[in-house]
Scaffold this active site. Structure first.
Site, PDB file in Angstrom:
ATOM      1  N   SER A 173       8.259  -0.708 -26.007  1.00 45.18           N
ATOM      2  CA  SER A 173       8.523   0.537 -25.085  1.00 45.18           C
ATOM      3  C   SER A 173       7.297  -0.027 -24.642  1.00 45.18           C
ATOM      4  CB  SER A 173       8.877   1.796 -25.344  1.00 45.18           C
ATOM      5  OG  SER A 173       7.884   3.029 -24.601  1.00 45.18           O
ATOM      6  N   ASP A 176       8.523   1.598 -17.300  1.00 45.58           N
ATOM      7  CA  ASP A 176       7.489   0.662 -18.702  1.00 45.58           C
ATOM      8  C   ASP A 176       8.350  -0.556 -18.944  1.00 45.58           C
ATOM      9  OD1 ASP A 176       9.449   2.412 -19.707  1.00 45.58           O
ATOM     10  OD2 ASP A 176       8.064   2.611 -21.373  1.00 45.58           O
ATOM     11  N   ASP A 194      11.181  -1.039 -20.988  1.00 45.67           N
ATOM     12  CA  ASP A 194      12.349  -0.943 -21.151  1.00 45.67           C
ATOM     13  C   ASP A 194      13.168   0.805 -20.487  1.00 45.67           C
ATOM     14  OD1 ASP A 194      10.752   1.758 -22.719  1.00 45.67           O
ATOM     15  OD2 ASP A 194      12.198   1.375 -24.033  1.00 45.67           O
ATOM     16  N   ASP A 196      11.640   3.674 -19.825  1.00 46.90           N
ATOM     17  CA  ASP A 196      12.219   5.082 -19.819  1.00 46.90           C
ATOM     18  C   ASP A 196      10.830   6.480 -19.691  1.00 46.90           C
ATOM     19  OD1 ASP A 196      10.670   4.358 -21.964  1.00 46.90           O
ATOM     20  OD2 ASP A 196      11.535   5.359 -23.562  1.00 46.90           O
TER      21      ASP A 196
END
Length: 569
Positions: free
Chosen positions: A141, A298, A300, A302
């Site tokens: 993440s 960010d 990834d 999400d």
């Protein structure tokens, strides 16, 4: 604690990769202890840790072992199990995805993998669309570049529950990392039909679902707003720009230095849109092109962070709580205006998220459900509504750490959805001559000013873990006041509370008992403090929420709490 020296020597004996052996041989005793004093924790967030050799590190061995344990669990609980896999831009993410794929294929599990890196929400979507038994996302993440991780999803597209994580962990703990893992090569898996590339139509369906989350309902807006977007060298570039452009937002400038995937994150070592340093280059671009809005996702994709131009032509970053309040009010007001509000609407937030959201929801007749920190718990509420045939009652959910979701097509926070909804909200208000800060002030005037801050304290290594446990133990003995404000209620989630699963979290509610009542009947200062160890980082996190009749009073109260409660001055 395991015998770290014995395990270190076992790795020296069994590891074949030259690079790993070189790292092992170069470790001093302190490095050996930190790399081997424990097995990297597996929980509802899967695995996450610093990359390197050792049982407490993210590497091919830990990925193989986790995958074998998950494969054993899947084969025991599902007939003809299938799994979807995606990965982000981090160093080793693609290799870890291939490693995991080779383990699942060797265990008779059908594997579906995206042909290229894709955001976390795309993984959640693929699990649901392809009818998979599970999914994994290789990502850390928003953590620094030296981290990577392994998030596990259930058949509902939501991160696994505490119960499921416990069962998978039981399977993992039975295994020896060097003798109990089955693998076949990536190429063999493809040739045998055990592995397939996820078709483009799945990604196409995802982007269409995102666009359908619009709550404009034919309202006309100015889509020519100038947007600067940065994927922070992650996965967001293709889906975010596609959704925005197909929705008429074509005046987009992408931050060139952060455009392409790069796990080293050369211009933002901590690629987290929650912190200003990660947004600095985007803010420079905003000034350069006179942008109206900055969007950042960010690695990834999400999470989504934003900045907006102010009346003085500089740029203001908005927090996750502020954006969440704005989106909640925007969605509710639009649904009411156009007669699109369900009969029994539900909004979901975490207990660490701004308390003011509940007041806004209540004013629109929307029920608030509070859950533990972690978007998987918001996903579980959506799943429960779905099981009751009430999924349309879910109108949105958000958490203070920049995670938002306005639909039920995925079961995790979605930065693509957030970027799209924020762009539409921004354009809607701009068309009416209203800035997002103006709208925030309007909400504060109506409900009281609410200030929320997060304070993180790092505790590295085994000594750090012990120290965090001692701090939580001390807090559980009880406190009577927070920075001079009386604690009126304490919620301890350690053994489960309010129907939520057990979690190492404390929440203290306080108020200014000496403060005068306002015309609205509120005491001058109220608020809460949430204390919890991070589930993914060696950090203790403290969330402070203060509501007062003015921004000045809220800031004064917060400073008093920080000074007296956090630092004991």
């Amino acid at each position: 604690m395991i015998d770290y020296k014995a395990e270190y020597n076992r790795w020296l004996e069994h590891v074949a990769e030259d690079q790993v052996l070189e790292e092992l041989r170069g470790m001093d005793d302190a490095a050996i202890e930190n790399a081997f004093y424990q097995v990297l924790s597996f929980g509802t967030g899967g695995l996450r840790g610093i990359m390197g050799a050792g049982t407490n590190r993210m590497n091919h061995c830990t990925v193989q072992k986790a995958s074998q344990g998950l494969a054993n669990y899947m084969n025991a609980h599902y007939e003809n199990p299938r799994i979807a896999i995606s990965y982000d831009s981090r160093v080793n993410s693609e290799d870890f995805a291939k490693t995991a794929s080779s383990v699942f294929a060797a265990n008779g599990i059908k594997v579906y993998v995206y042909a290229e890196l894709m955001p976390t929400p795309c993984l959640s979507f693929a699990v649901r669309e392809l009818g998979c038994s599970a999914g994994i996302m290789i990502t850390a993440s928003h953590n620094p570049a030296e981290y990577n991780g392994y998030k596990v999803y259930g058949p509902d597209g939501c991160q696994i529950t505490t119960e499921t994580a416990g069962k998978i962990l039981t399977e993992i703990e039975k295994l020896d990392v060097f003798t109990d893992v089955r693998r076949i090569s990536w190429e063999s898996a493809k040739m045998q039909g055990a592995l397939e590339i996820i078709p483009d139509k799945i990604y196409d369906r995802f982007t269409e679902k995102v666009k359908k989350q619009s709550v404009l309902f034919e309202d006309k807006i100015d889509r020519k707003i100038a947007i600067v977007y940065t994927p922070l060298n992650g996965t967001g570039l293709k889906p975010v720009t596609r959704v925005l452009e197909e929705s008429g937002f074509t005046n987009i400038t992408v931050v060139e230095e952060q455009k392409n995937p790069d796990g080293n994150f050369p211009t933002c070592p901590y690629p987290n849109p929650e912190i200003r340093e990660a947004m600095e280059l985007g803010l420079e671009y905003c000034s350069r092109v006179n942008a109206d809005l900055l969007l950042a996702t960010d690695p990834d994709a999400d999470r989504c962070g934003i900045a907006v131009k102010t009346e003085t032509n500089d740029y203001r970053l908005l927090s996750g709580n502020e954006v969440g309040l704005l989106l909640l009010d925007f969605i509710c007001s639009q649904r009411i205006k156009h007669g699109k509000m369900p009969a029994a609407p539900v909004f979901v937030k975490t207990i660490a998220t701004v308390d003011l959201a509940e007041k806004i929801a209540e004013s629109y007749g929307v029920r608030t459900v509070n859950v533990l920190t972690g978007f998987k718990f918001i996903g579980e509420v959506i799943g429960k509504l779905e099981s009751e045939g009430r999924e349309k009652d879910y109108i949105c959910g958000f958490e203070e750490s920049y995670g938002y979701l306005t639909g039920v097509y995925v079961r995790d926070k979605d930065g693509v959805n957030a970027a799209f909804m924020i762009a539409e909200m921004f354009a809607y208000y701009k068309t009416k001559g209203i800035s997002l800060p103006d709208k925030l002030n309007e909400l504060y005037d109506k409900y009281g000013y609410c200030r929320n801050t997060l304070h993180s304290y790092e505790f590295e290594g085994s000594a750090g873990m012990d120290r965090m446990r001692e701090i939580m133990k001390a807090f559980r003995k009880g406190i009577g006041n927070i920075g001079g404000y009386k604690v009126i209620r304490t919620e301890d989630y350690y053994t489960g509370l309010n129907g939520l699963p057990p979690s190492d979290v404390l929440k203290f509610f306080f108020k200014d008992t000496a403060g005068k009542n306002t015309a609205a009947g509120r005491t001058e200062v109220t608020g809460s403090v949430v204390v919890r160890p991070s589930g993914t980082e060696p950090k203790l996190k403290i969330y402070i929420s203060v509501t007062a009749k003015s921004e000045k009073r809220a800031r004064e109260a917060e400073e008093q709490i920080i000074r007296n409660f956090l630092y004991g001055k």
